[in-house]
Scaffold this motif. Structure first.
Motif, PDB file in Angstrom:
ATOM      1  N   SER A  51      52.825 130.875  67.500  1.00  0.00           N
ATOM      2  CA  SER A  51      52.493 130.635  66.102  1.00  0.00           C
ATOM      3  C   SER A  51      53.645 129.972  65.357  1.00  0.00           C
ATOM      4  O   SER A  51      53.418 129.270  64.402  1.00  0.00           O
ATOM      5  N   TRP A  52      54.865 130.199  65.801  1.00  0.00           N
ATOM      6  CA  TRP A  52      55.955 129.555  65.078  1.00  0.00           C
ATOM      7  C   TRP A  52      55.967 128.087  65.421  1.00  0.00           C
ATOM      8  O   TRP A  52      56.014 127.700  66.586  1.00  0.00           O
ATOM      9  N   ASP A  53      55.942 127.276  64.399  1.00  0.00           N
ATOM     10  CA  ASP A  53      55.974 125.835  64.595  1.00  0.00           C
ATOM     11  C   ASP A  53      57.435 125.391  64.575  1.00  0.00           C
ATOM     12  O   ASP A  53      58.079 125.422  63.539  1.00  0.00           O
ATOM     13  N   TYR A  54      57.928 124.981  65.729  1.00  0.00           N
ATOM     14  CA  TYR A  54      59.351 124.652  65.815  1.00  0.00           C
ATOM     15  C   TYR A  54      59.693 123.393  65.047  1.00  0.00           C
ATOM     16  O   TYR A  54      60.843 123.052  64.888  1.00  0.00           O
ATOM     17  N   LEU A  55      58.672 122.702  64.599  1.00  0.00           N
ATOM     18  CA  LEU A  55      58.923 121.475  63.861  1.00  0.00           C
ATOM     19  C   LEU A  55      59.391 121.744  62.439  1.00  0.00           C
ATOM     20  O   LEU A  55      59.911 120.861  61.784  1.00  0.00           O
ATOM     21  N   ILE A  56      59.169 122.951  61.985  1.00  0.00           N
ATOM     22  CA  ILE A  56      59.434 123.225  60.584  1.00  0.00           C
ATOM     23  C   ILE A  56      60.913 123.078  60.289  1.00  0.00           C
ATOM     24  O   ILE A  56      61.746 123.713  60.911  1.00  0.00           O
ATOM     25  N   GLY A  57      61.202 122.184  59.355  1.00  0.00           N
ATOM     26  CA  GLY A  57      62.605 121.982  59.033  1.00  0.00           C
ATOM     27  C   GLY A  57      62.816 122.021  57.537  1.00  0.00           C
ATOM     28  O   GLY A  57      63.634 121.320  56.998  1.00  0.00           O
TER      29      GLY A  57
END
Lengths: 883, 160
Positions: free
Chosen positions: A367-373
């Protein structure tokens, strides 16, 4: 691992300065020394037992093994090109002329080398130069190396190791690729590679662009993270609806309104395009315009404005025909798009079914979107993950709850009974009120209440029934998602009553106007006749024609219907906005600011903040869309108004939800496929299709307004077009097709097709379910298997497993370190047992994965080594079905 | 190249422009963790630890490149699954055990779930994905599960 420092050095080399090709002589020297890996790889690349060179290959390999240690020094020759393959190919391309020069030298080297070593010489004895066969083999090898390069990423090696391997492979490819292709072909090849890379990149960028173009994605995501997916599903639905309306708007605007405005007769040229004399002075007043009378009524927004000329303008655009076809295609397109999205939703639903096994695992690990910056997005993500966990927990608890089924059942039956009573009562009330209003309409001087009785009763019902239903639904104790569906269905039934009264009133009106029409027609004729005849005293000079505003005209029931729909849409919109503003926003403000000086806690206590009313909003949207579908035939501008409405309500409701609503107490997950909404929409579409089709098919159009005036029925326009504009044989074909003798068999055929497809899909789904069951069973078997084995080997293999897995991770080469550790453990544990025997025996019996555990379970102590191969085999067979 | 400059930007005082001369420079985790790509990631410490050589989160350029090659969208899913497993394996024992799961949930929700809810979720996860009922997830279990996840590939990458 021994090359690591070296690799690092090269890495620095690579990145420290711009990669440049080493001078040719050095590369040449390297080639000489490095003939070795080529041979080795070549041997690996062509392990065909039937090849005559096999023996020599063996020789060579042996020789190369010896030379391998030396080669490590030769590796630091080419600059490392790690992943920028695109750049690499570009460079290759640039460098290709240079390389072509190199090629002959390389060939020479190779030849020399071959002559020197006896085994190689014999292999090359077929010819002085490279034979075809050899070329093919080298080609194969090159492919192999290339594959290695492309798959380099797949290996969980540390960068240093990757680099050395990659360099080796690349060097090889570079060296021999030149030998294979001619200069031109090679360049072409490089060019093509470059283009593919570019194309892939372009596609990716384009996809990104496309996702960015989805309107309001961020807003909806924002809402979803705060309010859960059920509220977001409303907004997604709203967005979808906006898209549909935009298409309809384009259709109507582009094919009807714009041609009429550009090419049709201007305003004031003929009676139907002119405001009548009696209304003229008030036609621009705001109060009149607000009722869509006056100038708005005589504009291209409404049906009555259009002329019945067959063709307009220099393009000879057939406006009446276009008008009719657009009216039909609005419905056609809507039906198609609704059904298509329903179908795609169900498809998505079936493919999703498989993931049910791992709801929580997926939630946890993906569920964690690693793209989130972006910290704000991250905050939202945290909230949404928490919400989704809560949703799942609620689902889980629901499914676990099994208390007092009889009471629940009784309560549900009771609730349904109560609600049916309510619905029947309100239905009867509506019926009664409509009857009364018909009586009132015949009487003179009725009071304000009596005139508006229907509307008052309807809005009272609409106000009080939904909360009543909700209260009754609390008895039922459904899962909120199912509860929402029930609630929607019930309010839908109530709204249908609303629609029914509205249509009934409208129909009465239309019939009244139709009966008056004949009279007005006569009057018009008479007026015109009188006007022209009374000018008898000077017949040589024709009198100027009567001013269009003075011509008496009919009531034009189509425009009246259109105006009715437009009014309804606008008032509905206003009521919605005011409700939001007062009911949500002011309430929220009140609760927020008066809380400081109030005697009880307003936020937690009675008024509190409003929740977002999903069912009401969805139904409002659906019914509004029904109005649009019904009205768009009579008021082409209605769709434009609706587009505006949806646009504003998107922003307004987004703002209202975020600013003044609170999430539901029980956050629950909307079913991904919102087919329920779509089903309701389809029903409404069908219901709104009926009256329009009825009016088109069986009511005569007004005689003096609209594109179909003067015809007996509206659909006559098709006949007319077919007769006048198509060749005669086409007309015959149409007449033949319209024959009932042909239509009935066609309908029958369609039914048969539907039946057939339905049965096929049922069979398929049954097969699907069976397969799933099988997979489940296999997994169960596997589990029991593993648990047996696990107990047996846990204590034995623990130490060895730890050691070996540590080794494995340190080496970093084995992705399946666990499985390796298991095999290691097996070896360490059971030299005395029949592990080798079972190893050879089990593959033969591995096609019976289910029969294995029965044989194994009796002796769990002994089963340790034996179960490994069987288990892996059964897992393989278990994994096969999904792939 | 781009990556190298990014790497260098993190610690201009530590990383010389001419990288050839001193290849063993390490950038400490404190600097790695402040990269915009990572600074909001709840697992940034884990990521850095997994990719660094000795598990302390300090990275050389090679480790750094490794990290972004695994996280790039071109990396195959098997590889990604392997590293994802390592990232979620908090105590480095090659199994994802109950404690690891609890850590994961707590990080994902910033501790907003109650203790019972966390343990319920963890139990459910073990129940779903644990193939051999030994109370922890092995790499095999994990891969088996994660490769079926529809959006694993789309979420498990970092664009730079």
């Amino acid at each position: 691992m021994s090359h690591r420092p070296q690799g690092l050095g090269e890495e620095g080399d690579r990145s420290g300065r711009r990669p440049s090709r080493k001078p040719a002589p050095k590369a040449e020297g390297v080639t000489g020394r490095c003939g070795g890996p080529a041979g080795q790889e070549w041997a690996k690349g062509s392990p065909r037992p039937d090849s005559p060179q096999r023996k020599q290959v063996e020789h060579k390999r042996h020789r190369e093994e010896l030379g391998k240690q030396k080669r490590s020094t030769a590796r630091r020759t080419r600059e490392g090109r790690k992943k920028k393959n695109g750049k690499a190919s570009l460079k290759e391309q640039r460098a290709s002329p240079k390389k072509e020069k190199e090629v002959p030298k390389k060939e020479m080297w190779k030849q020399l080398k071959k002559r020197r070593s006896p085994s190689l010489a014999s292999s090359a004895s077929a010819g002085e130069s490279l034979s075809e066969e050899e070329l093919a083999r080298i080609l194969e090898q090159v492919e192999e190396k290339k594959k290695l390069i492309t798959h380099m990423r797949n290996k969980p090696w540390p960068m240093a190791k990757k680099l050395t391997e990659l360099r080796e492979a690349q060097e090889f490819v570079e060296k021999y690729e030149g030998a294979l292709g001619k200069g031109k072909g090679k360049r072409l090849y490089a060019y093509r590679m470059l283009m593919t890379k570019k194309w892939i990149k372009f596609k990716r960028d384009f996809d990104n662009f496309k996702t960015q173009c989805i309107p309001w994605e961020m807003k909806i995501k924002d809402i979803e993270s705060h309010f859960g997916s059920s509220v977001a599903s409303y907004f997604i639905f709203l967005r979808w609806m906006y898209g549909v309306n935009l298409v309809l708007f384009g259709l109507i605007f582009g094919l009807v309104i714009i041609p009429e405005v550009l090419m049709g007769m201007p305003y004031g040229s003929i009676p139907r395009k002119t405001v009548p004399r009696a209304e003229e002075e008030r036609a621009m007043d705001f109060s009149v315009l607000w009722d869509f009378e006056g100038y708005i009524k005589y504009s291209a927004l409404f049906y009555g404005y259009y002329n019945d000329q067959r063709t307009i303008g220099w393009l000879r655009y057939r406006l009446p025909m276009a008008y009719f076809m657009v009216g039909v295609s609005v419905f056609g397109y809507s039906l198609m798009i609704v059904i298509r999205s329903m179908a795609s939703n169900t498809q998505g639903g079936t493919s999703e079914g498989e993931g049910d096994n791992f709801t929580f695992s997926f939630k946890m690990f993906t569920s964690w979107d690693y793209l989130i910056g972006n910290s704000e997005t991250a905050d939202n993500k945290y909230v949404s993950i928490t919400t989704s966990f809560k949703e799942s927990i609620v689902d889980e608890q629901e499914s676990n709850k099994e208390e007092n089924i009889h009471l629940t059942r009784f309560l549900r039956v009771l609730a349904n009974f109560l609600i049916i009573c309510c619905l029947c009562g309100s239905g009867y009330l509506i019926y009664f009120v409509v009857k009364r209003s018909q009586e009132f309409s015949k009487m003179q001087n009725v009071s304000w209440y009596e005139r508006n009785e229907v509307e008052i009763v309807m809005s009272l019902l609409g106000m009080f029934c939904p909360p009543l239903f909700e209260t009754i639904a609390a008895l039922e104790n459904y899962h909120p998602r199912i509860g929402l569906k029930w609630q929607l269905g019930r309010i839908f039934a109530l709204f249908l009553g609303n629609l029914y009264t509205f249509l009934l009133a409208l129909m009465d009106d239309v019939h009244l106007k139709l009966s008056n029409e004949e009279k007005i027609k006569n009057i018009t004729h008479w007026t015109l006749f009188n006007y022209y005849n009374s000018s008898g005293w000077n017949e040589s000079v024709p009198r100027p024609p009567l001013h269009p505003a003075d011509v008496p005209r009919g009531s034009c029931w189509e425009t009246a219907v259109g105006i009715e729909f437009v009014r309804l849409t606008v008032s509905d919109m206003l009521v919605t906005y005011i409700t939001i503003l007062v009911g949500d926003f002011l309430r929220a403000c009140f609760v927020r600011f008066m809380n400081y000086c109030w005697c009880w806690d307003l936020e937690a206590g009675f008024p509190s903040y409003a929740e977002f009313d999903i069912s009401g909003n969805v139904l409002g949207l659906i019914f509004n869309q029904g109005m649009i579908w019904m009205g768009s035939f009579y008021a082409p501008g209605l769709v434009g108004i609706n587009v505006l409405r949806l646009l504003t309500s998107m922003y307004f409701q987004c703002w209202a939800v975020m600013s003044s609503n609170v999430p539901h107490e029980r956050v629950f997950k909307a079913s991904r496929s919102n087919n329920f909404y779509m089903g309701l929409l389809l029903l409404v579409l069908f219901l709104s299709l009926l009256p329009v089709a009825y009016t088109i098919m069986s009511l005569p159009p007004s005689f003096d307004c609209g594109p179909f005036s003067g015809k007996n029925r509206m659909y006559d326009v098709i006949q007319e077009t077919v007769e006048n504009d198509f060749p005669t044989f086409l007309g015959k074909i149409f007449a033949f097709i319209a024959n009932p003798g042909l239509i009935i068999p066609a309908i029958l055929l369609m039914f048969l097709a539907i039946y057939y497809l339905n049965s096929v899909s049922k069979t398929l789904s049954r097969a699907n379910a069976q397969l799933r069951k099988k997979i489940q069973a296999l997994r169960e078997v596997e589990k029991s298997h593993k648990s047996v084995k696990g107990r047996a080997t846990a204590r034995d293999s623990e130490d060895t497993a730890k050691g070996s897995s540590k080794n494995a991770t340190k080496a970093g080469t084995m992705p399946h370190s666990a499985s390796q550790s298991q095999t290691l453990g097996k070896k360490a544990q059971g030299p005395g047992t029949s592990s080798s025997a079972s190893g050879t025996m089990l593959p033969a019996s591995s096609h019976l994965p289910i029969s294995r555990p029965a044989g194994i379970r009796p002796d769990p102590g002994h089963a340790g080594p034996q179960t490994h191969p069987g288990r892996s085999a059964s897992r393989k067979s278990a994994q096969r079905p999904p792939h | 190249m781009e990556l190298f400059y990014r790497y260098q930007d993190l610690a201009p005082q530590l990383v010389p422009l001419d990288y050839t001369s001193c290849p063993d420079v390490k950038v400490p985790y404190e600097l790695i963790g402040t990269m915009p790509e990572l600074k909001d990631n709840p697992f940034r410490l884990r990521i850095a630890q997994v990719f660094s050589e000795d598990g302390d989160g300090h990275m050389t350029l090679n480790n750094f490149l490794d990290m972004f090659s695994v996280m790039s969208e071109m990396a195959p899913r098997d590889l990604k699954a392997y590293y994802a497993f390592k990232i979620y394996d908090f105590n480095n024992d090659d199994y994802i055990c109950m404690w690891d799961l609890e850590q994961t949930v707590t990080k994902l929700t910033r501790g907003e779930l109650s203790a019972e809810e966390v343990s319920l979720v963890c139990e459910k996860v073990l129940d779903e994905a644990d193939g051999d009922h030994d109370g922890r997830l092995s790499l095999e279990d994990f891969q088996n599960m994660i490769l079926r996840a529809p959006d694993f590939l789309s979420t498990f990458h970092i664009r730079i």
